[in-house]
Scaffold this active site. Sequence first.
Site, short mmCIF file in Angstrom:
data_model
loop_
_atom_site.label_atom_id
_atom_site.label_comp_id
_atom_site.label_asym_id
_atom_site.label_seq_id
_atom_site.Cartn_x
_atom_site.Cartn_y
_atom_site.Cartn_z
N ARG A 53 2.17 -12.00 -0.39
CA ARG A 53 0.97 -12.53 -0.15
C ARG A 53 0.05 -13.91 -0.58
O ARG A 53 0.79 -14.24 -1.77
CB ARG A 53 0.14 -10.75 -0.40
N LYS A 91 -9.68 -2.74 1.61
CA LYS A 91 -8.96 -1.42 3.18
C LYS A 91 -10.07 0.30 2.24
O LYS A 91 -10.59 0.92 3.27
CB LYS A 91 -7.91 -0.84 2.75
N HIS A 96 -11.06 -2.21 11.64
CA HIS A 96 -9.80 -3.31 11.04
C HIS A 96 -9.81 -4.24 12.41
O HIS A 96 -8.61 -4.20 12.99
CB HIS A 96 -8.56 -2.28 11.46
N SER A 99 -0.90 -4.07 11.28
CA SER A 99 -0.08 -4.53 10.64
C SER A 99 0.80 -5.51 11.09
O SER A 99 1.78 -4.74 12.61
CB SER A 99 -0.18 -4.73 8.99
N ASP A 127 -9.18 -8.97 9.47
CA ASP A 127 -8.94 -8.03 9.01
C ASP A 127 -9.74 -7.14 9.26
O ASP A 127 -9.82 -5.95 9.73
CB ASP A 127 -8.67 -8.09 7.59
N ARG A 182 0.85 -0.86 -0.26
CA ARG A 182 -0.83 -0.02 -0.04
C ARG A 182 1.00 1.16 0.43
O ARG A 182 1.62 1.15 0.87
CB ARG A 182 -0.94 0.34 1.32
N TYR A 214 -1.72 -3.32 -6.27
CA TYR A 214 -1.12 -4.31 -5.36
C TYR A 214 -2.62 -4.34 -4.28
O TYR A 214 -3.74 -3.42 -4.14
CB TYR A 214 -0.12 -2.98 -4.37
N CYS A 261 1.29 -7.63 14.04
CA CYS A 261 0.88 -8.06 15.03
C CYS A 261 0.31 -9.14 15.38
O CYS A 261 -0.49 -10.15 16.36
CB CYS A 261 -0.04 -6.87 15.21
O1 SAT Z 1 -3.05 -4.18 1.03
S1 SAT Z 1 -4.03 -4.16 1.86
O2 SAT Z 1 -4.48 -3.46 3.05
O3 SAT Z 1 -5.42 -5.40 1.29
C1 SAT Z 1 -2.70 -5.24 2.95
C2 SAT Z 1 -1.95 -4.83 4.55
O4 SAT Z 1 -1.22 -3.41 3.84
O5 SAT Z 1 -2.64 -4.87 5.18
MN MN Z 2 -4.96 -5.41 7.47
#
Ligand code: SAT
Ligand code: MN
Length: 589
Positions: A374, A210, A230, A252, A277, A73, A201, A254
């Site tokens: 991923r 998100k 989240h 993220s 998530d 991201r 991405y 954790c």
């Molecule tokens: O890119 S995502 O937000 O889907 C995954 C992440 O960064 O936690």
């Molecule tokens: Mn996330």
Amino acid sequence: MATPVEKWVEEQARLAKPDKIHWCDGSEEEARTLMEIGMKQEKIGETPVFQELNHKTWPNAYLHRSHPTDVARTEQLTFVCHPTKDQAGPNNNWMDPKEAKEKLATLTDGCMKGKTMYVLPYMMGHPDSPYAKSCVQVTDITYVAVSMGIMTRMSKNVLDKIGNSENFVKGTHSVGDFDTNKRFIMHFPQDSLVWSIGSGYGGNALLGKKCISLRIASCLGQKEGWLAEHMVVMGIQDPQGKITYICAAFPSACGKTNLAMLESALPGYKVWTIGDDIAWLNVGPDGRLYAINPEAGFFGVAPGTSLKTNPNMVHTLKAAKVYPTLFTNVALDLDKNEPWWEGADGAVPKRVADWQGKPWTSEGGTKAAHANSRFTVSLYNAPTLSQEFDNPRGVPISAILMGGKRTQLIPLVMEAFDWAHGVFLGARIGSETTAAAAGHIGHLRRDPMAMLPFCGYNMGDYFGHWLNVGKKLKHPPKIYSVNWFRTDDDGRFIWPGFGDNIRVIKWILDRANGRVGAKETPIGLVPNVADLDLSGLKIAKDKMEKLFEVDRPGWQTELQSIDSFLSQFGDHLPAEIRCLRDDLAKKLG
Ligand code: SAT
Ligand code: MN
């Protein structure tokens, strides 16, 4: 007569000028066709979009290698375009909506020439849920079309459901030419629109994730009286067979995905996964808080995933019951044509191509898989999937956990005095960006409710909205701050984490069911150590006590840091949070 969706799609096509338009139905058969196109026709540079992996050992799995600059991201290129900057708050990049749309229109003009525009009609949430949202995205790459099929409930039925209404969330996406100078992820909450260009991405391109389920949805929630968060959603079955549902917010890295499908270290306890998530939280007709997971898939970090750290995820990745399983930017075992990453099961393979396809050896000092490589896999493949996953009403939540990575100061677990105090706990959550040396606090990023990058409006107002939702709850869940990451004087983690976290969750369930008391401290309610089930664990008594001590000088310093973070929200910070802050200062003396 064209429907509002058809009109909107025509408008997108007029601007992007694709050769063809394909309306997707989200079926398995269609996914197979798209995979074929991605393997044989579509390329990023010289690399095909998909490559088939060894289906004997990894059934229905495919490798995707992204453009080398397109691996995560990009928060600096992500904007929330409210009419005023004040509405976006200090937590968001802001651009005037008119200026933003002009910029995007120029970049989008003709960007799909020679390509197919895929139209993706999908639901976030179960189609029968009163809390679900109908959405439509356009995109110009099979990777995004297939990924959205895995991550959401995609179907042509969504178009019938929308019918002649204007009520759908729009996402317009193109990978453009992957130029980072022409990459933008822009949100227009007033129009329920996300417009993203230049990246393929996950968080930048799978707009249901998100962008819509958190940034746009948080704005809808503020208007409509609910919360987009989240958070993990999970059920915990106790030895008597009773299942209690909880949510958990963590930034993220954790361990959210590991927690969501945890293998219990305590006999008789079992975890059922609803989401890893995102949670949408609504006040139910009975005055309890109900959670749904709007998604239908996992988009998880590959490195570190193994039978030891997360056996249920390894089984999920190999289940192949529905949809393809995608691996993005992992390494490749060239002899076996299998995906590989640092921390995978087994020995390092003999011949490895790294995430960009280049020959790799362990002596080179680089990682073979990208650190943010991923997997994308359907939730229906998870052996731990909860029977309530498709319940349109969601599940009633008894506790909300909020945490970060803090090597010092923050107790293993602490219960808030009440909902408002819980909001204050969540508002000051922080996470260390680097592991701290003994007695030395690492760089701390405050990340309220783990929502800092995802809250689509001024976070000061967001705290106020949380307080308001609490006032509507007849039976609010209890709120907990948790921290699995305290270290001892030698810098070693005191708490074993992973499957042993069930011991903390058991205490939380015991609290929810009124079975145990707690000790009042200035910062919150902590367990009496005797009430924690530590059977079979070897942690020295003094270390266990350290996990719950209140270090007053440490908290004075913490309070200054909290003050400086919260002060940026100015008048938007609710008076109630200020009072709770003053109250804490007084109690600390
Ligand atoms: O890119 S995502 O937000 O889907 C995954 C992440 O960064 O936690
Ligand atoms: Mn996330």
